[in-house]
Design an enzyme around this catalytic site. Sequence first.
Site, PDB file in Angstrom:
ATOM      1  N   LYS A 151       0.757  -1.192   0.017  1.00 14.97           N
ATOM      2  CA  LYS A 151       0.013  -0.060  -0.286  1.00 14.97           C
ATOM      3  C   LYS A 151       0.925   1.315  -0.005  1.00 14.97           C
ATOM      4  O   LYS A 151       1.963   1.054   0.645  1.00 14.97           O
ATOM      5  CB  LYS A 151      -0.991   0.089   1.335  1.00 14.97           C
ATOM      6  CG  LYS A 151      -2.010   1.134   1.334  1.00 14.97           C
ATOM      7  CD  LYS A 151      -2.995   0.859   2.518  1.00 14.97           C
ATOM      8  CE  LYS A 151      -3.950   1.678   2.600  1.00 14.97           C
ATOM      9  NZ  LYS A 151      -4.806   1.507   3.589  1.00 14.97           N
TER      10      LYS A 151
ATOM     11  N   SER B 148      -9.654   1.677   2.818  1.00 13.96           N
ATOM     12  CA  SER B 148      -8.846   2.398   2.103  1.00 13.96           C
ATOM     13  C   SER B 148      -7.739   1.604   1.244  1.00 13.96           C
ATOM     14  O   SER B 148      -7.109   2.116   0.288  1.00 13.96           O
ATOM     15  CB  SER B 148      -8.080   3.348   2.731  1.00 13.96           C
ATOM     16  OG  SER B 148      -7.421   2.987   3.547  1.00 13.96           O
TER      17      SER B 148
ATOM     18  N   SER C 134      -9.708  -0.808   7.076  1.00 17.02           N
ATOM     19  CA  SER C 134      -9.555  -0.617   5.752  1.00 17.02           C
ATOM     20  C   SER C 134      -8.659  -1.781   5.050  1.00 17.02           C
ATOM     21  O   SER C 134      -8.202  -1.591   3.825  1.00 17.02           O
ATOM     22  CB  SER C 134      -8.491   0.707   5.613  1.00 17.02           C
ATOM     23  OG  SER C 134      -9.240   1.788   5.648  1.00 17.02           O
TER      24      SER C 134
END
Length: 487
Positions: free
Chosen positions: A79, A154, A178
Amino acid sequence: MSLADLTIAEAAKGLRRGAFGARELVDAVLERAAKTEAELHAYLTIDHEGAREAAARADEELASGVDRGPLHGIPVALKDNLCTEGLETTCASQILAGYHPPYDATAVRKLREAGAVPVGKTNLDEFAMGSSTENSAYGPTRNPWDTDRVPGGSSGGSAAAVAAGSALGALGSDTGGSIRQPAALCGLVGMKPTYGLVSRYGLVAFASSLDQIGPITRTVEDAILLLEAIAGHDPADATSWAGDLPDFRSELGRGVEGLRIGIVEELSGDGYEPAVSAAVDAMVSSLEAEGARVQEVSLPTFDVALSAYYLIAPAEASANLARFDGVRYGLRVPGATTEEMMARTRAEGFGPEVIRRILLGTYALSAGYYDAFYGQAHRVRTLITRDFARAYEQVDVLVSPTSPTVAFPVGARTEDPLAMYLSDICTIPSNLAGHPAISIPIGLDPAGLPIGFQVMAPALSEPLLFRVAAEVERLARFDARPEVVTP
């Protein structure tokens, strides 16, 4: 089947049998990305050269008898809020465009030491603030199961990459769900460890008391492999767990007979799609048939967890994001004075959702409102933790849907922040308490979209969590693949 469709465990075995090399494995993943990225936009940066060089080193080491473990030669995605030395880290924000950290996050360093091959940096909601990966300054990521729908957020880029086969596993961060929510929407396993079990050093902070790094994978076994590599004490993180690590595998294979499983009453009812509720109920029945003792458990403070979270998280974000001021790194918009430069930089560098949360958090921390909002939210957080403690006196684990709905259409909630925030209603309580939780795919709805099943457990009870998750996985027999990778 393409090498890109292997699980981490399968790929590790194949590498050691000599069925293929790490370079072939990485090439298969990069080839898959070349086919899917135009449609999905899972990545912000793909490090073709770095990945191939790391794969070549892995092949050389394995051939010479140097085996760093099951992740050696495995292509993984990171990420883009995890710092990577020399590789751009943007948090999907214009304010960090062009920023190349001088160091690796501890979790990234540990993956490299384990021989894993980082493929690239995945898209996310800007600074991890969102539930759909639509709040990215570089455009939304789309769900491999239906590209008209969101992948969740996210960590939506990480989830989309693993679901599509452009990585065999990925790291995400989980502040209010997330990791688990995008895993559920993309048909994957997503796990949030106990707060402090994985170092946050090098994770660009959103809400420091809530953030935690964890794995997104195709299987429970793969999640364990990634967690084993990244967990452990780190002196660079003051909140890092300094005690002994649990043996994550110690309870695998024991089934659920005799285990007490609690169904959270507050995480059901209106707002939960019928297909989601039906799938969760069916799984609970299957667990009961395997000998689990199932009962409903009430945790009344869960009804206000969302409100508490959206005071605590924005308040911490307001403080954490104050460092992005145009002075030291990242975007700088000229101004006549330093104050004007900072104001212009932040106004142009941050997107609307980040600005919304900074303003909300700043207001909650302001004189005259601190105790009424931020202080009160922390008192509610304490009550939520106490509710968990009382529940775990009655049951061993708690279960619920991971998300009230399956993946929703792109654009459906962008104009309604509250509707977007409600996407995390099932996942937020575990972050507030600092407890581990995991999402496992258990089926598809009538439209062919994945449904996730959440298991929650007390702090440092990862072995129990994985025990139940593995049984859910066995009973679900979920082996469907998204349309985007179906020949």
